[in-house]
Design an enzyme around this catalytic site. Structure first.
Site, short mmCIF file in Angstrom:
data_model
loop_
_atom_site.label_atom_id
_atom_site.label_comp_id
_atom_site.label_asym_id
_atom_site.label_seq_id
_atom_site.Cartn_x
_atom_site.Cartn_y
_atom_site.Cartn_z
N ARG A 1 83.48 -54.79 18.56
CA ARG A 1 83.47 -55.97 18.82
C ARG A 1 84.68 -56.97 18.30
NH1 ARG A 1 78.24 -59.69 18.30
NH2 ARG A 1 79.01 -59.66 15.95
N GLU B 1 71.66 -69.88 23.85
CA GLU B 1 71.11 -69.04 22.64
C GLU B 1 70.69 -70.15 21.66
OE1 GLU B 1 74.66 -67.00 21.18
OE2 GLU B 1 75.81 -69.13 20.99
N LYS C 1 84.05 -64.16 18.75
CA LYS C 1 83.24 -64.65 17.48
C LYS C 1 84.21 -65.39 16.70
CE LYS C 1 79.33 -62.95 14.55
NZ LYS C 1 78.59 -64.00 15.00
#
Length: 288
Positions: free
Chosen positions: A50, A182, A149
């Site tokens: 990731r 989320e 991220k």
């Protein structure tokens, strides 16, 4: 404490980056939060995949191979002297000028921290967490992609501030359509009529590593599970609810905006998933 910084371990006091680093000036960079248990790094390969995918998307060059950086993670864990802990792996754009252009930064900066972390009080894992719904909407996927991220967590921080000011530890974040995305640092799951549901990443949530593990656990335990667009009504009518994240691990939720969720206690499906997650975390991983 030893910090891995640009290729070598240094003392915490010596772990310094430039004020001209675009990670500091603009939040231009990426990170991974990773757990280790019994000196084994949990899902290291998934985290590294990731990280490098995010770097590719941002045209951010990491000056180490994936294998070299994985070894650096293990080196940092070994140097920490901890059996269990949390790893923060950060890649910034690096030193540039005061202009916005990232291509003026010649080399990215990479550092790794291995330390302890505790997001919630221990009793939350036994008695459940209470959420509020934040008025702060999750960034639209076509503006700031939630799959990246990034070091810029202002969207999540604003929601977290709202939760804390209302006496809650965590906030549910909705997307621009009013559907569930989320929480500020965790993915969300519910259980309804024996089936586990979680929002699809297209609704604005991070493709969390722990989220993936939970879906794998559901397949292993033959618990029906699917991605589904949900709104606040869906959550309040859930039989069970829990959050997942690397730092948080798996956390049961018993209230949302004062609504009791299900029995108000940890549900049987949640308990099975949490138990299996702890078993996997304690027995699998990359040895350091």
């Amino acid at each position: 404490m030893k910090i891995w910084l640009d290729g070598k371990l240094v003392e915490q006091e010596e772990a310094k980056t430039s004020v001209f680093d675009h990670g500091t000036l603009y939040g231009d960079g990426i990170f991974e939060g990773i757990r280790f248990y019994n000196k084994r790094v949990f899902r290291l390969e998934d985290h590294m995949d990731r990280l490098y995918n995010c770097a590719h998307y941002l045209l951010l060059d990491i000056p180490y191979t994936q294998e070299e950086l994985s070894n650096a993670v293990c080196e940092t864990v070994a140097a920490s002297g901890l059996n269990d802990g949390y790893i923060r792996l950060v890649v910034t754009r690096g030193v540039g000028n005061l202009g916005l252009n990232p291509f003026n930064c010649k080399r990215s900066c990479v550092f790794i921290i291995a330390d302890k972390i505790s997001l919630y009080d221990p009793d939350v894992y036994e008695n459940g967490l209470a959420l509020i719904t934040s008025s702060v909407r999750r960034n639209r996927p076509d503006t700031v992609c939630p799959q990246v991220k990034s070091l810029n967590y202002l969207n999540n921080i604003l929601a977290k501030m709202e939760a804390v000011r209302q006496g809650a530890a965590e906030a549910l974040m909705l997307n621009d359509l009013g559907n569930v995305a989320e929480c500020t640092g965790d993915n969300i799951f519910i259980v309804k009529d024996g089936t586990v549901f979680t929002p699809p990443v297209t609704d604005g949530c991070l493709d969390g590593i722990t989220r993936r593990v939970v879906l794998e656990i559901c397949r292993e335990l033959q618990i029906p599970a699917q991605e589904k667009t949900m709104n606040r009504f869906t959550i309040t009518c859930a039989d069970e609810c829990f959050l997942t994240g690397t730092a948080a691990e798996c956390v049961p939720v018993t209230k949302l905006d004062g609504y009791q969720l299900g029995s108000g206690k940890i549900g049987p499906v949640t308990a099975r998933i949490l138990a299996r997650f702890q078993e996997l975390a304690q027995t699998t991983g990359t040895s350091c």
